[in-house]
Write a protein that holds these residues in place. Structure first.
Motif, short mmCIF file in Angstrom:
data_model
loop_
_atom_site.label_atom_id
_atom_site.label_comp_id
_atom_site.label_asym_id
_atom_site.label_seq_id
_atom_site.Cartn_x
_atom_site.Cartn_y
_atom_site.Cartn_z
N LYS A 155 0.85 -1.20 0.00
CA LYS A 155 0.00 0.00 0.00
C LYS A 155 0.88 1.24 0.00
N HIS A 156 1.66 1.37 -1.06
CA HIS A 156 2.66 2.43 -1.04
C HIS A 156 2.06 3.80 -1.37
N ASP A 157 2.72 4.82 -0.84
CA ASP A 157 2.40 6.20 -1.16
C ASP A 157 3.48 6.71 -2.11
N GLU A 158 3.11 7.65 -2.92
CA GLU A 158 4.08 8.18 -3.89
C GLU A 158 3.60 9.55 -4.34
N ILE A 159 4.54 10.48 -4.50
CA ILE A 159 4.22 11.82 -5.01
C ILE A 159 5.21 12.09 -6.14
N THR A 211 -1.96 6.99 -3.03
CA THR A 211 -2.27 6.96 -1.60
C THR A 211 -2.68 5.53 -1.26
N GLN A 212 -1.92 4.92 -0.38
CA GLN A 212 -2.15 3.53 0.00
C GLN A 212 -2.32 2.63 -1.22
N GLY A 213 -1.42 2.80 -2.16
CA GLY A 213 -1.37 1.92 -3.33
C GLY A 213 -2.24 2.35 -4.50
N GLN A 214 -3.05 3.37 -4.29
CA GLN A 214 -4.00 3.79 -5.32
C GLN A 214 -3.50 5.05 -6.04
N ASP A 258 9.40 26.63 -9.52
CA ASP A 258 9.92 27.98 -9.27
C ASP A 258 9.02 28.76 -8.32
N SER A 259 8.62 28.10 -7.26
CA SER A 259 7.79 28.68 -6.20
C SER A 259 6.36 29.02 -6.63
N MET A 260 5.97 28.61 -7.84
CA MET A 260 4.57 28.75 -8.25
C MET A 260 3.87 27.43 -7.96
N PRO A 261 2.81 27.45 -7.15
CA PRO A 261 2.09 26.19 -6.93
C PRO A 261 1.39 25.78 -8.22
N ILE A 262 1.60 24.53 -8.66
CA ILE A 262 0.91 24.08 -9.87
C ILE A 262 -0.19 23.07 -9.55
N ARG A 263 -0.10 22.46 -8.36
CA ARG A 263 -1.09 21.45 -8.02
C ARG A 263 -1.17 21.30 -6.51
N VAL A 264 -2.38 21.02 -6.02
CA VAL A 264 -2.59 20.76 -4.59
C VAL A 264 -3.40 19.47 -4.47
N PHE A 265 -3.02 18.63 -3.51
CA PHE A 265 -3.86 17.47 -3.16
C PHE A 265 -4.18 17.62 -1.67
N ARG A 266 -5.43 17.90 -1.36
CA ARG A 266 -5.80 18.18 0.02
C ARG A 266 -6.20 16.90 0.76
N ILE A 281 -11.25 9.48 2.08
CA ILE A 281 -10.33 9.51 0.94
C ILE A 281 -8.91 9.39 1.48
N ALA A 282 -8.18 8.39 1.00
CA ALA A 282 -6.85 8.11 1.56
C ALA A 282 -5.90 9.29 1.34
N TYR A 283 -5.02 9.48 2.33
CA TYR A 283 -4.02 10.56 2.29
C TYR A 283 -2.68 9.99 2.74
N PRO A 284 -1.58 10.43 2.15
CA PRO A 284 -0.28 9.86 2.55
C PRO A 284 0.22 10.46 3.86
#
Ligand SMILES: *[C@@H]1O[C@H](CO)[C@@H](O)[C@H](O)[C@H]1NC(C)=O
Ligand SMILES: *[C@@H]1O[C@H](CO)[C@@H](O)[C@H](O)[C@H]1NC(C)=O
Length: 289
Positions: free
Chosen positions: A96-100, A121-124, A158-166, A173-176
């Protein structure tokens, strides 16, 4: 990362975890080669790295981390890089690995790279978003940072946020946040899928393919087993990622993220109704940032 790739890496993982926070010194001190060491190199004062594509070259951190900021300056493979993928990501091991992920899909000379992001998140997995960049990522070093705390994961360019996962864990909903992740970077041949679904093959006459890295910094909490789950989340000054300012993007950052999404986003799993046969993943109906 493709699942099989992640699995190969799981087998290669070694290294020891320590406790509490740190500021990691240099690439030479904090990373080691897991593949392709014979012609890839750490240069200068140990802060510069070159990965050369043979079949696959890669590097990984000695330590695992839970929460914090993982920063790297990268200059991507210039010229005809079609079929190459430069990957830079965090991953745990086990079922059930997490990965970013940050993955940079090369292209023919003069054509733009695709920045591919994903989170497991947990393998998904299956949570891809892709972007174009607003600069040429092969002409100089740019800052690719993953900021990860108990409330959100933010991908920065370059310090611009391009994506957020809340974190919507309270809504099932699984979270790492249950295991440490190591930092990996690799350069690999993905011409079976990366460029126009595998139509464009690597042109080996353009070799060597070189990705350059500089100034790796993990301002992060060291993973020391399950005890870290609570220790890394205590709001102390040392655990700076727990400060309320990192709970949500500021208004200015939200405007930047919106600009990136409006102008540079080219794929969003949340709008791919066809792929999910109408069953869009539940986090997609929540506020995204
Ligand atoms: C390569 O460039 C073409 C043309 O701009 C674009 O359509 C394609 O998505 C790019 N491929 C990748 C892997 O970024
Ligand atoms: C890289 O970006 C992160 C996130 O914005 C920032 O905290 C860090 O200071 C930057 N590093 C460099 C070397 O610019």
């Amino acid at each position: 990362m493709a699942g099989s790739q992640a699995l190969v890496m799981a087998v290669l993982v070694m290294g020891i975890a320590f406790h509490s926070t740190l500021i990691d010194a240099t690439i030479a001190k904090s990373m080691y080669f897991n593949w392709g060491a014979h012609h890839s190199s750490i240069l200068g004062n140990g802060d510069d790295l070159r990965l050369v594509l043979d079949q696959t070259s890669g590097i990984q951190s000695k330590r695992a981390f839970l929460f914090g900021s993982i920063e790297m300056l990268i200059k991507l493979v210039p010229g005809n890089s079609a079929g190459t993928v430069t990957a830079y990501y965090l991953s745990s091991t086990g079922a059930k690995h997490d990965e970013i992920d940050f993955e940079f899909l090369g292209n023919s000379t003069g054509e733009p790279y695709t920045v591919h992001t994903n989170i497991y998140t947990q393998g998904q997995g299956n949570k891809e978003q892709q972007f174009k960049l607003w600069f040429d990522p092969t002409s100089g070093y740019h800052n690719y940072t993953i900021h990860w705390n108990p409330t959100q994961v933010v991908w920065y360019v370059d310090s611009m946020p391009i994506r957020v996962f809340r974190n919507y864990e309270s809504e099932g909903i699984a979270y790492p946040n249950q295991q440490g992740m190591r930092v990996y970077s690799s350069l690999w041949n993905a011409d079976n899928w990366a460029t126009r679904g595998g139509l464009v093959k690597i042109d080996w006459t353009s070799a060597p393919f070189v990705a350059s890295y500089r100034r790796f910094r993990a301002r992060a909490c060291k993973w020391n087993g399950p005890v870290s789950i609570s220790l890394c989340a205590i709001p102390t000054p040392g655990n700076w990622w727990m400060s309320p300012v990192y709970k949500q993007l500021s208004n200015g950052q939200q405007a930047q993220l919106k600009w990136v999404r409006d102008n540079y986003m080219i794929y969003n799993y949340c709008t791919d109704f066809k792929r999910f046969k109408g069953q869009i993943p539940p986090e997609c109906s929540k506020p995204q940032f």
